[in-house]
Enzyme design. Structure first.
Site, PDB file in Angstrom:
ATOM      1  N   GLY A  46       0.847  -1.193   0.000  1.00  0.00           N
ATOM      2  CA  GLY A  46       0.000   0.000   0.000  1.00  0.00           C
ATOM      3  C   GLY A  46       0.878   1.236   0.000  1.00  0.00           C
ATOM      4  O   GLY A  46       2.073   1.155   0.323  1.00  0.00           O
ATOM      5  N   GLN A  51       2.920   9.900   1.866  1.00  0.00           N
ATOM      6  CA  GLN A  51       4.272   9.325   1.929  1.00  0.00           C
ATOM      7  C   GLN A  51       5.180   9.807   0.801  1.00  0.00           C
ATOM      8  O   GLN A  51       6.397   9.684   0.895  1.00  0.00           O
ATOM      9  CB  GLN A  51       4.199   7.790   1.898  1.00  0.00           C
ATOM     10  CG  GLN A  51       3.568   7.197   3.140  1.00  0.00           C
ATOM     11  CD  GLN A  51       3.435   5.698   3.024  1.00  0.00           C
ATOM     12  OE1 GLN A  51       2.484   5.212   2.419  1.00  0.00           O
ATOM     13  NE2 GLN A  51       4.387   4.958   3.565  1.00  0.00           N
ATOM     14  N   CYS A  91       5.990  -0.365   7.497  1.00  0.00           N
ATOM     15  CA  CYS A  91       5.647   0.843   6.744  1.00  0.00           C
ATOM     16  C   CYS A  91       6.857   1.254   5.929  1.00  0.00           C
ATOM     17  O   CYS A  91       7.979   1.265   6.439  1.00  0.00           O
ATOM     18  CB  CYS A  91       5.250   1.965   7.702  1.00  0.00           C
ATOM     19  SG  CYS A  91       4.776   3.490   6.866  1.00  0.00           S
ATOM     20  N   LEU A  92       6.616   1.610   4.676  1.00  0.00           N
ATOM     21  CA  LEU A  92       7.720   2.041   3.805  1.00  0.00           C
ATOM     22  C   LEU A  92       8.381   3.312   4.332  1.00  0.00           C
ATOM     23  O   LEU A  92       9.531   3.587   4.003  1.00  0.00           O
ATOM     24  CB  LEU A  92       7.207   2.255   2.375  1.00  0.00           C
ATOM     25  CG  LEU A  92       6.707   0.981   1.690  1.00  0.00           C
ATOM     26  CD1 LEU A  92       6.056   1.314   0.350  1.00  0.00           C
ATOM     27  CD2 LEU A  92       7.846  -0.013   1.487  1.00  0.00           C
ATOM     28  N   HIS A 133      -4.415   1.523   7.732  1.00  0.00           N
ATOM     29  CA  HIS A 133      -3.037   2.049   7.801  1.00  0.00           C
ATOM     30  C   HIS A 133      -2.878   3.233   6.832  1.00  0.00           C
ATOM     31  O   HIS A 133      -2.295   4.263   7.187  1.00  0.00           O
ATOM     32  CB  HIS A 133      -2.080   0.892   7.467  1.00  0.00           C
ATOM     33  CG  HIS A 133      -0.629   1.229   7.382  1.00  0.00           C
ATOM     34  ND1 HIS A 133       0.311   0.693   8.230  1.00  0.00           N
ATOM     35  CD2 HIS A 133       0.075   2.014   6.518  1.00  0.00           C
ATOM     36  CE1 HIS A 133       1.522   1.159   7.906  1.00  0.00           C
ATOM     37  NE2 HIS A 133       1.396   1.957   6.865  1.00  0.00           N
ATOM     38  N   GLU A 134      -3.422   3.086   5.617  1.00  0.00           N
ATOM     39  CA  GLU A 134      -3.268   4.155   4.604  1.00  0.00           C
ATOM     40  C   GLU A 134      -4.113   5.374   4.946  1.00  0.00           C
ATOM     41  O   GLU A 134      -3.660   6.513   4.764  1.00  0.00           O
ATOM     42  CB  GLU A 134      -3.630   3.639   3.204  1.00  0.00           C
ATOM     43  CG  GLU A 134      -2.848   2.425   2.710  1.00  0.00           C
ATOM     44  CD  GLU A 134      -1.354   2.489   2.894  1.00  0.00           C
ATOM     45  OE1 GLU A 134      -0.792   3.588   3.025  1.00  0.00           O
ATOM     46  OE2 GLU A 134      -0.727   1.416   2.937  1.00  0.00           O
ATOM     47  N   HIS A 137      -2.357   7.468   7.352  1.00  0.00           N
ATOM     48  CA  HIS A 137      -1.349   8.348   6.732  1.00  0.00           C
ATOM     49  C   HIS A 137      -1.994   9.655   6.257  1.00  0.00           C
ATOM     50  O   HIS A 137      -1.403  10.729   6.423  1.00  0.00           O
ATOM     51  CB  HIS A 137      -0.706   7.661   5.523  1.00  0.00           C
ATOM     52  CG  HIS A 137       0.441   6.741   5.851  1.00  0.00           C
ATOM     53  ND1 HIS A 137       1.571   7.156   6.524  1.00  0.00           N
ATOM     54  CD2 HIS A 137       0.658   5.443   5.542  1.00  0.00           C
ATOM     55  CE1 HIS A 137       2.420   6.134   6.628  1.00  0.00           C
ATOM     56  NE2 HIS A 137       1.889   5.073   6.040  1.00  0.00           N
TER      57      HIS A 137
HETATM   58  O1  GNR Z   1       4.077  -2.639   2.596  1.00  0.00           O
HETATM   59  C1  GNR Z   1       3.417  -2.504   3.643  1.00  0.00           C
HETATM   60  N1  GNR Z   1       3.126  -3.609   4.377  1.00  0.00           N
HETATM   61  C2  GNR Z   1       2.226  -3.610   5.430  1.00  0.00           C
HETATM   62  C3  GNR Z   1       2.203  -4.748   6.246  1.00  0.00           C
HETATM   63  C4  GNR Z   1       1.322  -4.801   7.306  1.00  0.00           C
HETATM   64  C5  GNR Z   1       0.454  -3.764   7.551  1.00  0.00           C
HETATM   65  C6  GNR Z   1       0.476  -2.626   6.755  1.00  0.00           C
HETATM   66  C7  GNR Z   1       1.351  -2.551   5.687  1.00  0.00           C
HETATM   67  S1  GNR Z   1       1.344  -1.156   4.663  1.00  0.00           S
HETATM   68  C8  GNR Z   1       3.007  -1.166   4.085  1.00  0.00           C
HETATM   69  C9  GNR Z   1       3.196  -0.092   3.009  1.00  0.00           C
HETATM   70  C10 GNR Z   1       3.014   1.271   3.621  1.00  0.00           C
HETATM   71  O2  GNR Z   1       3.817   1.811   4.319  1.00  0.00           O
HETATM   72  N2  GNR Z   1       1.875   1.858   3.386  1.00  0.00           N
HETATM   73  O3  GNR Z   1       1.615   3.062   3.929  1.00  0.00           O
HETATM   74 NI    NI Z   2       2.751   3.137   5.767  1.00  0.00          NI
END
Ligand code: GNR
Ligand code: NI
Length: 167
Positions: A46, A51, A91-92, A133-134, A137
């Site tokens: 995601g 980001q 998270c990236l 999660h997104e 952000h």
């Molecule tokens: O790549 C991602 N893996 C992930 C694994 C578990 C829960 C959420 C994520 S999202 C993350 C990519 C990211 O940072 N999205 O904002």
């Molecule tokens: Ni993230």
């Protein structure tokens, strides 16, 4: 298409609140194409526009095994949620850190598609985690902010050390 640089926690720009997209035009579709390329290349499941330092309410997600199912959400909103699940998240923007976060098990999401048409999606499991999660952000919230202050402090110290090593 273009790869976009990803902001790293604790960059203060990760805490900006994204604004709604008023018109789904070619610039928004280009942003989504670039975000998808950036997500696949990372690789991640995601990516939120926040980001890549674009503070608009746009997210892309692909939780499929074979990376064949790109989902794009413009102005996403959670209409309903139920249950609870604990998922080890990464998270990236917080590379190398994985921590368990408790979120809703199922969410019903409404958003606009690439044509500006509203749709709703019922998500559960990992897709539901990723949507939450997104959307966090877009609100300026990084997953580590769900953790205790003690853990947040340890994560900041670890990232600062990593940054010294790579500098
Ligand atoms: O790549 C991602 N893996 C992930 C694994 C578990 C829960 C959420 C994520 S999202 C993350 C990519 C990211 O940072 N999205 O904002
Ligand atoms: Ni993230």
């Amino acid at each position: 298409m273009a790869l976009l640089p990803i902001l790293r926690y604790p960059d203060p720009r990760l805490h900006k609140k994204a604004t709604s997209v008023s018109q789904v035009d070619d610039s928004v579709r280009k942003l989504i194409a670039d975000m998808a390329e950036t997500m696949y290349e990372a690789p991640g499941i995601g990516l939120a526009a926040t980001q890549v330092d674009v503070h608009k309410r746009v997210i892309v997600i692909d939780v499929s095994e074979d990376k064949s199912t790109l989902l794009a959400f413009i102005n996403p909103e959670i209409l309903e949620r139920s249950g609870e699940q604990a998922c080890e998240e990464g998270c990236l923007s917080v590379p190398g850190i994985y921590e368990k976060v408790i979120r809703s098990e199922r969410v019903k999401v409404r958003a606009l598609d690439l044509q500006g048409k509203p749709f709703t999606l019922q998500a559960e499991g990992l897709l539901a985690v990723c949507v939450q999660h997104e959307i966090d952000h877009l609100e300026g919230k990084v997953f580590v902010e769900h953790l205790s202050q003690l853990k947040q402090g340890r994560i900041k110290a670890k990232l600062a050390k990593q940054a010294r090593i790579t500098a």
